[in-house]
Design an enzyme around this catalytic site. Sequence first.
Site, mmCIF file in Angstrom:
data_model
loop_
_atom_site.group_PDB
_atom_site.id
_atom_site.type_symbol
_atom_site.label_atom_id
_atom_site.label_comp_id
_atom_site.label_asym_id
_atom_site.label_seq_id
_atom_site.Cartn_x
_atom_site.Cartn_y
_atom_site.Cartn_z
ATOM 1 C CG LEU A 5 -1.718 -1.077 1.172
ATOM 2 C CD1 LEU A 5 -2.535 -1.027 2.757
ATOM 3 C CD2 LEU A 5 -2.747 -0.834 0.010
ATOM 4 C CE LYS A 55 10.847 -5.026 5.659
ATOM 5 N NZ LYS A 55 9.800 -4.793 6.830
ATOM 6 C CG ASN A 76 11.963 0.065 6.751
ATOM 7 O OD1 ASN A 76 13.009 0.658 7.425
ATOM 8 N ND2 ASN A 76 10.849 0.457 6.965
ATOM 9 C CG ASP A 91 10.058 -1.955 9.411
ATOM 10 O OD1 ASP A 91 8.979 -1.286 8.819
ATOM 11 O OD2 ASP A 91 10.373 -3.077 8.611
ATOM 12 N N GLY A 116 8.582 -14.832 14.640
ATOM 13 C CA GLY A 116 9.304 -14.248 13.434
ATOM 14 C C GLY A 116 10.598 -14.352 13.760
ATOM 15 N N GLY A 119 13.196 -9.320 9.031
ATOM 16 C CA GLY A 119 12.987 -7.888 9.453
ATOM 17 C C GLY A 119 12.296 -7.225 10.308
ATOM 18 N NE ARG A 140 6.933 -23.776 10.292
ATOM 19 C CZ ARG A 140 6.075 -22.869 9.916
ATOM 20 N NH1 ARG A 140 6.822 -21.675 9.069
ATOM 21 N NH2 ARG A 140 4.667 -22.617 10.120
ATOM 22 C CB THR A 141 14.528 -21.746 11.199
ATOM 23 O OG1 THR A 141 13.553 -22.231 10.043
ATOM 24 C CG2 THR A 141 15.762 -22.319 11.086
ATOM 25 N N GLY A 234 -1.349 -4.074 11.085
ATOM 26 C CA GLY A 234 -0.210 -3.641 10.636
ATOM 27 C C GLY A 234 -0.448 -2.395 9.928
#
Length: 265
Positions: A5, A55, A76, A91, A116, A119, A140-141, A234
Amino acid sequence: MSHSLSPRLHNAAFAALGLDYVYVPLPVRVADVGAAVKGLAALGLRGANVTIPHKGAVVPFLDELSDDARLAEAVNTIVVEGECLHGYNTDVEGVRGALAAVAGDALRGEPALVLGGGGAARAAALALSRLGCPLTVVNRTPAKAERLAALITAGVPGARCAWLPLSALTERDVTRQRVVVNATSLGMTGEGKVPALLADNVTAGQVVFDAVYATAPTDFLVAAQARGATVIDGLTMLLGQAAEAFSLWTGVPAPLEVMRDAVQR
């Protein structure tokens, strides 16, 4: 890039202030990141935003980094000054401002969980750690979670930051938090959903922040609000980081209400 956006809100802001700028989306392949960044000055551009997944990848091609960009190892916003390319991470301010808008200083020292490792997660972790929030980073990692926790611990004096692989996350890990942040692309169209263990265990009294932005609340935020949590979408973060980037490029304050109206139309 197609979901962004940013062209809408920045072009509305330029027009409102009569500035001779235009903001256009420029998709860049992973293999071409370096060439694209180095081409900014050659093309006479004033700057650029950088979105996922680039990023971190742009960092080696920049001449100078702001403190936030250096600590987060993520950029960013790029500003071109002659031949010099400056990297910023607006950010972090976007997250800080979004949290302050709904909670003021009430979150200082409260426990927080960040899902998460990219970035957006780094920006959220920096903003929260500066509030003195004991953090738990989940990914997850496992290596990404561990890396982010190490960055925060080393970069923010007094920070407390633990990490967990997503597979080890428990209901108690979620319910004991005051702040829960989704700093992944999960929930964006075509990107899957926030894990049910997270979404199904938020409670009243928590602040739930989803970095994914869309014209309507994400499923994660709808579920959190139904459970009595205070939610931050967000778009709030998008507007905060965009306002700071706008000022870096133009040298004038961003017309925030114009930008907000542009993305809500």
